[in-house]
Design an enzyme around this catalytic site. Sequence first.
Site, PDB file in Angstrom:
ATOM      1  N   PRO A  17       0.799  -1.221   0.000  1.00 19.20           N
ATOM      2  CG  PRO A  17      -0.057  -1.064   2.149  1.00 19.20           C
ATOM      3  CD  PRO A  17       0.588  -2.033   1.200  1.00 19.20           C
ATOM      4  CG  ASN A  18      -0.203   4.266   1.410  1.00 20.54           C
ATOM      5  OD1 ASN A  18      -1.209   4.779   0.929  1.00 20.54           O
ATOM      6  ND2 ASN A  18      -0.192   3.707   2.612  1.00 20.54           N
ATOM      7  NE  ARG A  25       3.915   6.593   1.672  1.00 19.88           N
ATOM      8  CZ  ARG A  25       4.209   5.382   2.077  1.00 19.88           C
ATOM      9  NH1 ARG A  25       4.726   4.504   1.232  1.00 19.88           N
ATOM     10  NH2 ARG A  25       3.994   5.015   3.322  1.00 19.88           N
ATOM     11  CE1 TYR A  30       9.025   5.149   2.927  1.00 18.81           C
ATOM     12  CE2 TYR A  30       7.369   6.892   2.954  1.00 18.81           C
ATOM     13  CZ  TYR A  30       7.906   5.739   3.497  1.00 18.81           C
ATOM     14  OH  TYR A  30       7.331   5.161   4.592  1.00 18.81           O
ATOM     15  CG  ASN A  81       8.441  -1.888   0.258  1.00 17.12           C
ATOM     16  OD1 ASN A  81       7.916  -2.040   1.363  1.00 17.12           O
ATOM     17  ND2 ASN A  81       8.986  -0.759  -0.137  1.00 17.12           N
ATOM     18  CB  ALA A  84       1.599   0.263   6.342  1.00 17.77           C
ATOM     19  CG  ASP A  94      -0.229 -17.092   8.580  1.00 17.40           C
ATOM     20  OD1 ASP A  94       0.864 -17.086   9.188  1.00 17.40           O
ATOM     21  OD2 ASP A  94      -1.335 -17.150   9.161  1.00 17.40           O
ATOM     22  CD  GLU A 105      10.738  -7.416   5.662  1.00 19.33           C
ATOM     23  OE1 GLU A 105      11.049  -8.502   6.205  1.00 19.33           O
ATOM     24  OE2 GLU A 105      10.272  -6.454   6.271  1.00 19.33           O
ATOM     25  CG  HIS A 107      11.260  -2.193   4.399  1.00 16.48           C
ATOM     26  ND1 HIS A 107       9.897  -2.143   4.297  1.00 16.48           N
ATOM     27  CD2 HIS A 107      11.557  -3.355   5.015  1.00 16.48           C
ATOM     28  CE1 HIS A 107       9.380  -3.230   4.844  1.00 16.48           C
ATOM     29  NE2 HIS A 107      10.369  -3.991   5.285  1.00 16.48           N
ATOM     30  CG  LEU A 108      11.719   2.626  -1.086  1.00 17.78           C
ATOM     31  CD1 LEU A 108      10.262   3.037  -1.145  1.00 17.78           C
ATOM     32  CD2 LEU A 108      12.471   3.160  -2.279  1.00 17.78           C
ATOM     33  CB  SER A 109      12.613   4.412   5.027  1.00 21.13           C
ATOM     34  OG  SER A 109      11.590   3.533   5.470  1.00 21.13           O
ATOM     35  NE  ARG A 114      10.230   6.038   8.472  1.00 28.48           N
ATOM     36  CZ  ARG A 114       9.231   5.865   7.597  1.00 28.48           C
ATOM     37  NH1 ARG A 114       9.315   4.885   6.703  1.00 28.48           N
ATOM     38  NH2 ARG A 114       8.175   6.657   7.615  1.00 28.48           N
ATOM     39  NE  ARG A 118       7.109   4.349   9.872  1.00 28.91           N
ATOM     40  CZ  ARG A 118       6.010   4.499   9.110  1.00 28.91           C
ATOM     41  NH1 ARG A 118       5.646   3.556   8.275  1.00 28.91           N
ATOM     42  NH2 ARG A 118       5.287   5.595   9.188  1.00 28.91           N
TER      43      ARG A 118
HETATM   44  C1  DQA Z   1       8.336   1.114   3.748  1.00 32.07           C
HETATM   45  C2  DQA Z   1       8.431   1.322   5.254  1.00 32.07           C
HETATM   46  C3  DQA Z   1       7.079   1.106   5.910  1.00 32.07           C
HETATM   47  O1  DQA Z   1       7.173   1.323   7.301  1.00 32.07           O
HETATM   48  C4  DQA Z   1       6.063   2.072   5.340  1.00 32.07           C
HETATM   49  O2  DQA Z   1       4.782   1.818   5.894  1.00 32.07           O
HETATM   50  C5  DQA Z   1       6.006   2.048   3.865  1.00 32.07           C
HETATM   51  C6  DQA Z   1       7.264   2.000   3.125  1.00 32.07           C
HETATM   52  C7  DQA Z   1       9.672   1.454   3.045  1.00 32.07           C
HETATM   53  O3  DQA Z   1       9.838   1.035   1.898  1.00 32.07           O
HETATM   54  O4  DQA Z   1      10.513   2.148   3.610  1.00 32.07           O
HETATM   55  O5  DQA Z   1       4.956   2.157   3.259  1.00 32.07           O
HETATM   56  O6  DQA Z   1       8.044  -0.245   3.493  1.00 32.07           O
END
Ligand code: DQA
Length: 156
Positions: A17-18, A25, A30, A81, A84, A94, A105, A107-109, A114, A118
């Site tokens: 999501p997002n 964003r 990001y 990725n 959230a 699962d 897995e 993540h950008l950040s 953070r 998270r």
């Molecule tokens: C994220 C980190 C998550 O905590 C956040 O909710 C995201 C982006 C990242 O790529 O840094 O949507 O997955």
Amino acid sequence: MSNDVANTLSILVLHGPNLNLLGRREPGIYGAVTLDEINHLLVQEGEKLQTKILVVQSNHEGLLVDAIHDAVGQHHGILINAGAYTHTSVALRDAIAAVALPTVEVHLSNIYQREAFRHHSFIAPVAIGQISGFGEQSYRLGLQALVHYLRKSSTG
Ligand code: DQA
């Protein structure tokens, strides 16, 4: 799907999501890179690695679960990725455990720099590894690590 992964691999890239809003964003966190640019980077890297890439982005947990189920017999591994949902979704965890496809897995950040909420990932215990904090390079590094893992396990 054949276990012979010496040549072309196929990887499912899942964005949660997002992430469709990347570029607009919270750019301070990001960056300015868009999702299309990340996907382009992954396809280019995939070509270098003789690896096909299929990309799915969804803001809906169940659609991501379905995509993980549908990966069986279609893809050798998953790069995810989960946004959230990383921090909330037992269902995604699962699904990854159920299909037992090697999963990385990303993540950008750096999620550990953070907010405390998270710091926990439901995905991490069922992933072969996690890359966090390198912006769009997290995806490239994650793809390289996944392909390396798959090629290594196919040759014993
Ligand atoms: C994220 C980190 C998550 O905590 C956040 O909710 C995201 C982006 C990242 O790529 O840094 O949507 O997955």
